[in-house]
Design an enzyme around this catalytic site. Structure first.
Site, PDB file in Angstrom:
ATOM      1  N   MET A   1      65.824  19.071 -25.304  1.00 29.80           N
ATOM      2  CA  MET A   1      65.323  18.175 -26.332  1.00 29.80           C
ATOM      3  C   MET A   1      65.064  18.939 -27.617  1.00 29.80           C
ATOM      4  SD  MET A   1      61.295  17.587 -25.342  1.00 29.80           S
ATOM      5  CE  MET A   1      61.655  16.414 -24.049  1.00 29.80           C
ATOM      6  N   CYS A   2      64.972  18.221 -28.709  1.00 35.55           N
ATOM      7  CA  CYS A   2      64.631  18.838 -29.993  1.00 35.55           C
ATOM      8  C   CYS A   2      63.207  19.380 -29.940  1.00 35.55           C
ATOM      9  CB  CYS A   2      64.758  17.816 -31.124  1.00 35.55           C
ATOM     10  SG  CYS A   2      66.396  17.094 -31.310  1.00 35.55           S
ATOM     11  N   GLN A   3      62.843  20.151 -30.939  1.00 36.67           N
ATOM     12  CA  GLN A   3      61.507  20.727 -31.019  1.00 36.67           C
ATOM     13  C   GLN A   3      60.781  20.176 -32.235  1.00 36.67           C
ATOM     14  OE1 GLN A   3      59.910  23.148 -29.011  1.00 36.67           O
ATOM     15  NE2 GLN A   3      61.581  23.045 -27.532  1.00 36.67           N
ATOM     16  N   ILE A  78      63.365  21.235 -35.122  1.00 42.03           N
ATOM     17  CA  ILE A  78      64.564  21.985 -34.758  1.00 42.03           C
ATOM     18  C   ILE A  78      65.433  21.047 -33.944  1.00 42.03           C
ATOM     19  CG2 ILE A  78      65.505  23.936 -33.472  1.00 42.03           C
ATOM     20  CD1 ILE A  78      62.944  25.458 -34.089  1.00 42.03           C
ATOM     21  N   ASN A 108      62.146  13.437 -31.690  1.00 42.97           N
ATOM     22  CA  ASN A 108      62.721  14.135 -30.553  1.00 42.97           C
ATOM     23  C   ASN A 108      63.005  13.097 -29.474  1.00 42.97           C
ATOM     24  OD1 ASN A 108      63.157  15.485 -28.155  1.00 42.97           O
ATOM     25  ND2 ASN A 108      61.096  16.326 -28.035  1.00 42.97           N
TER      26      ASN A 108
END
Length: 285
Positions: A1-3, A78, A108
């Site tokens: 997953m995204c941060q 991110i 996210n």
């Protein structure tokens, strides 16, 4: 997953320490290499840095790491791309104006079949589900509060309702701020810590960096940091229960007298909700 990374303070504060560890997750200590961005509120303005390159290798990230920009609210992201090509137009966080002030949003998760009807005031530039969700949220807020609202509880209730509706289509962890407050919604994984006197000596989990906050703060300072996973390995972070929207102001969580379970927060959607948010191809299934 995204941060995700967010910061909310009672006095303008830099995020250099947290960002040093966070940046490493973009290709060094984790595999997120599809771009990164960070937004700093400064008065009525917002300073935004975006780069579709991995943050661990980005000269722009190196600049931000050593650039002590002081802000009351910061949102960083991110990216690990799920929908939309890797490019600047799809790099979080996203920025829009509503009620005469800027709003910043980062997401996210993955919203499958998400195709809301928009009024036309807010339109996505890129092709991510995240930016579309941001436009949808602002569109609904503009319709519900044409003159705006200064009431945090009222705004929180409206955002919570929208988060539950949109979040029923997939993971919907997000950070949202208008420069006055920061909202954090958890559908699967998000945590936070509030630092205040007596301050700890903190050590980053992704970099061998330690800071004694007693040396760089005053006893009245208060800072809330929100992240997908804890940024330090020697502090007690609080997990946000999935299905909850937390509000932060002046460096601490604003108590909205609610903490609910996943079962309570994600009821089955009815037909009207599906027609409002799902793409035609999905509606027919």
């Amino acid at each position: 997953m995204c941060q995700l990374l967010g910061m909310n303070c009672n006095v303008p504060t830099d995020i250099c320490f947290s960002f040093a560890g966070f940046r490493a997750r973009g290709g060094l200590t984790d595999h997120h290499r599809d771009g990164w961005g960070i937004a700093f509120f400064e008065g009525a303005g917002v300073r935004v840095f975006l780069d579709p390159s991995p943050s661990a290798d980005s000269p722009v990230a190196e600049l931000v790491k050593h650039y002590p920009i002081h802000s009351l609210n910061v949102i960083a992201h991110i990216r690990k791309a799920t929908q939309g090509v890797v490019g600047l137009e799809n790099t979080h966080p996203f920025q829009r104006e509503l009620w005469g002030r800027y709003w910043i949003f980062a997401h996210n998760g993955n919203l499958k079949g998400f195709a809301p009807r928009l009024s036309g005031r807010f339109q996505p530039v890129g092709n991510t589900d995240s930016e579309l969700a941001f436009c949808c949220i602002l569109d609904r807020l503009a319709q519900r509060f044409p003159q705006g609202t200064q009431d945090t509880a009222e705004l929180h209730a409206a955002l919570r309702e929208l988060a539950l509706e949109v979040g029923s289509l997939g993971e919907f962890n997000f950070l949202l701020s208008d420069g006055k407050r920061l909202f954090a919604h958890c559908s699967s994984r998000l945590c936070y810590i509030v630092r205040k006197a007596p301050f700890p000596v903190a050590h980053l989990a992704d970099e061998d960096v330690t800071v004694d906050f007693n040396q760089v703060t005053t006893p009245s300072d208060r800072v809330a940091v929100i992240a997908t996973t804890p940024l330090t390995d020697n502090e007690a972070w609080t997990q946000i229960p999935p299905g909850n929207l937390f509000a932060f102001h002046d460096g601490e969580r604003v108590d909205m007298a609610e903490t609910r379970t996943v079962a309570q927060d994600y009821p089955r959607r009815d037909a009207d909700c599906e027609q409002q948010f799902l793409a035609p191809a999905t509606r027919s299934r």
